[in-house]
Design a protein around this motif. Sequence first.
Motif, PDB file in Angstrom:
ATOM      1  N   ASP A   1       0.819  -1.229   0.000  1.00  0.00           N
ATOM      2  CA  ASP A   1       0.000   0.000   0.000  1.00  0.00           C
ATOM      3  C   ASP A   1       0.844   1.266   0.000  1.00  0.00           C
ATOM      4  O   ASP A   1       0.389   2.315  -0.464  1.00  0.00           O
ATOM      5  N   ILE A   2       2.045   1.203   0.572  1.00  0.00           N
ATOM      6  CA  ILE A   2       2.888   2.419   0.570  1.00  0.00           C
ATOM      7  C   ILE A   2       4.060   2.262  -0.411  1.00  0.00           C
ATOM      8  O   ILE A   2       5.046   3.003  -0.344  1.00  0.00           O
ATOM      9  N   ASN A   3       3.957   1.247  -1.281  1.00  0.00           N
ATOM     10  CA  ASN A   3       4.968   1.040  -2.335  1.00  0.00           C
ATOM     11  C   ASN A   3       6.375   0.818  -1.802  1.00  0.00           C
ATOM     12  O   ASN A   3       7.343   1.374  -2.331  1.00  0.00           O
ATOM     13  N   VAL A   4       6.470   0.043  -0.751  1.00  0.00           N
ATOM     14  CA  VAL A   4       7.784  -0.260  -0.181  1.00  0.00           C
ATOM     15  C   VAL A   4       7.964  -1.777  -0.243  1.00  0.00           C
ATOM     16  O   VAL A   4       7.036  -2.523   0.072  1.00  0.00           O
ATOM     17  N   SER A   5       9.147  -2.235  -0.634  1.00  0.00           N
ATOM     18  CA  SER A   5       9.365  -3.680  -0.708  1.00  0.00           C
ATOM     19  C   SER A   5       9.403  -4.245   0.714  1.00  0.00           C
ATOM     20  O   SER A   5       9.698  -3.536   1.677  1.00  0.00           O
TER      21      SER A   5
ATOM     22  N   GLY B   1      10.663  -4.141   6.478  1.00  0.00           N
ATOM     23  CA  GLY B   1      11.066  -4.832   7.711  1.00  0.00           C
ATOM     24  C   GLY B   1      12.217  -4.132   8.416  1.00  0.00           C
ATOM     25  O   GLY B   1      12.245  -4.034   9.657  1.00  0.00           O
ATOM     26  N   ILE B   2      13.156  -3.623   7.633  1.00  0.00           N
ATOM     27  CA  ILE B   2      14.328  -2.946   8.226  1.00  0.00           C
ATOM     28  C   ILE B   2      13.922  -1.563   8.740  1.00  0.00           C
ATOM     29  O   ILE B   2      14.296  -1.159   9.844  1.00  0.00           O
ATOM     30  N   ALA B   3      13.098  -0.852   7.941  1.00  0.00           N
ATOM     31  CA  ALA B   3      12.646   0.477   8.379  1.00  0.00           C
ATOM     32  C   ALA B   3      11.822   0.350   9.661  1.00  0.00           C
ATOM     33  O   ALA B   3      11.914   1.196  10.557  1.00  0.00           O
ATOM     34  N   TRP B   4      11.021  -0.721   9.756  1.00  0.00           N
ATOM     35  CA  TRP B   4      10.214  -0.929  10.978  1.00  0.00           C
ATOM     36  C   TRP B   4      11.139  -1.002  12.207  1.00  0.00           C
ATOM     37  O   TRP B   4      10.850  -0.402  13.241  1.00  0.00           O
TER      38      TRP B   4
ATOM     39  N   LEU C   1      21.841  -6.100  -0.563  1.00  0.00           N
ATOM     40  CA  LEU C   1      22.328  -4.974   0.242  1.00  0.00           C
ATOM     41  C   LEU C   1      21.861  -3.652  -0.368  1.00  0.00           C
ATOM     42  O   LEU C   1      21.410  -2.743   0.347  1.00  0.00           O
ATOM     43  N   GLU C   2      21.942  -3.580  -1.707  1.00  0.00           N
ATOM     44  CA  GLU C   2      21.504  -2.341  -2.383  1.00  0.00           C
ATOM     45  C   GLU C   2      20.045  -2.041  -2.034  1.00  0.00           C
ATOM     46  O   GLU C   2      19.674  -0.905  -1.766  1.00  0.00           O
ATOM     47  N   GLU C   3      19.220  -3.092  -2.037  1.00  0.00           N
ATOM     48  CA  GLU C   3      17.800  -2.914  -1.713  1.00  0.00           C
ATOM     49  C   GLU C   3      17.641  -2.489  -0.241  1.00  0.00           C
ATOM     50  O   GLU C   3      16.958  -1.513   0.062  1.00  0.00           O
TER      51      GLU C   3
ATOM     52  N   LYS D   1      17.904   1.041   1.168  1.00  0.00           N
ATOM     53  CA  LYS D   1      16.843   2.034   0.914  1.00  0.00           C
ATOM     54  C   LYS D   1      15.980   2.267   2.153  1.00  0.00           C
ATOM     55  O   LYS D   1      15.091   3.127   2.147  1.00  0.00           O
ATOM     56  N   ALA D   2      16.217   1.489   3.203  1.00  0.00           N
ATOM     57  CA  ALA D   2      15.344   1.570   4.393  1.00  0.00           C
ATOM     58  C   ALA D   2      15.348   2.962   5.017  1.00  0.00           C
ATOM     59  O   ALA D   2      14.328   3.423   5.526  1.00  0.00           O
TER      60      ALA D   2
END
Length: 327
Positions: A261-265, A270-273, A293-295, A298-299
Motif C-alpha cells: 500500500d505504501i509502495n515499499v518492498s 522490515g528494516i525500516a520498521w 544490500l543495495e535494496e 533504501k530503508a
Amino acid sequence: MEYRKFGSTGLQVSALSFGTWLTFGKQIADTTAEELMIKAYDAGINFFDNAEIYARGKSEEVMGNILSKVKWTRSSYMVSSKVFFGFEENKPNQRGLSRKHIIEGCDAALKRLQVDYIDLYYCHRPDKDTPILETVQAMNHLIQQGKILYWGTSEWSAQEILQAHLEAARHHLIPPVMEQPQYNMLERKKMEDDYLHLFKHQGLATTIWSPLASGVLSGKYLFDNPTDTRLSIEGLEWLKERNLTEERINKVKAIKKIADDINVSLPVFGIAWCLKNPNVSTVILGASKVPQLEENLKAIDALPLLTSDVMDNVDLVLNNKPVLPDF
Ligand code: NDP
C-alpha cells in the motif's frame, strides 16, 4: 546515511551496519564479501560486525584481509568481535567468559582481523559458570590495554546486564555500554519490554540482529521455496524450523499488503520498521548478494512512509506487541 548517538557513549554509529554471520567464510565467495563491504562503506556504514565463532574464525580472517586491502582510514569505521563460543579443540577453557578465554579470544580476534584494536567487543552469551565480576574485570583490563574500546553483551537478560553495571560501579570499572539482541517484527520482547529500564537509566546502546528473521521477512518464502538460501544450508535445519513456520508466513503475507500500500518492498519495510524504534542504535544488515544490500540500504529513505497509522496497522496484524503495566 543517518548516524545515531551510541547510547550513553560519545560514539556516532550509522543507523544501518553490516554483519557477516553465515555469509563470510561460509556461504559466499571472498570476492562477494569484498564487494559487499565496499558497497556498505561507500553508503556511509561505519560499523562492521563479526564474532570469533562465525565460520569458526574464517569470517574474521576474510574481513581482516579485506580491511588490510582496502586501507580505509582506521578512524572512519568500527569493527566488532564477540567472545564466548570458542571453536579451537573444544577444551574446557577454550570457551566462555573467564578472564583466560576473554583475553586469549581477544588476542586471536585481533590477529584474524588484522587490526590494532577492536572498537566494540561483546560477550556473545551469558556464562552461568563465570562470576560476572571476573568478566567485567577482564573487559576493563582489555580497555586499559587499548585492545578494545567499548564492551557489551549479546542476548543477556536485563538482570545480567544490570548486575554487570552494579559490579562495575562497586569496583570502579568500565561497565558494558551496548547489547546485541535479536529484534524484528516477529521478536520484540527484549527491545520493547525487558530492556526499557536499561535504556532509561543506563543509556544502553543496541546493535540489533536478524532484522529480517534470517530472510523470512524479505517475503522470499511466500510464494516460492528457494533452495539457494541460508535456510537450506546443511546443519541449519534448526534455523529453518524456528523461522519458517506457518504462523510466521501468514504474518508476512499480511504485512506484505501493508507494505504494498505504501509502495515499499518487504525487506525495506522490515528494516525500516526496526529503525522506527528510537532505542535501536543500529540495525545490522546481513546479505548474501550485492543486490540484497543495495535494496536494504533504501530503508533509511523509506522511514517517513512508516507513519503512526502504518505502524498501528502492523501491530494489529502481528498481535505481539508487549503489553506493559500502567504504572
Ligand atoms: P537478516 O535477518 O537480515 O538476514 C540476512 C539474510 O536474509 C541474508 O544473508 C540473505 O540470506 C537474506 N536477505 C537479506 N536481504 C534480502 C533481500 N533484500 N531479499 C531477499 N533476501 C534477503 O540478518 P542476519 O540474520 O544476517 O543478522 C545480521 C547480522 O547480525 C549478522 O550478520 C551478525 O553480524 C549479527 N548476528 C548476531 C547474532 C548474535 O547472537 N549476536 C546472531 C545472528 C546475527 P539468503 O540470501 O541466504 O536468503
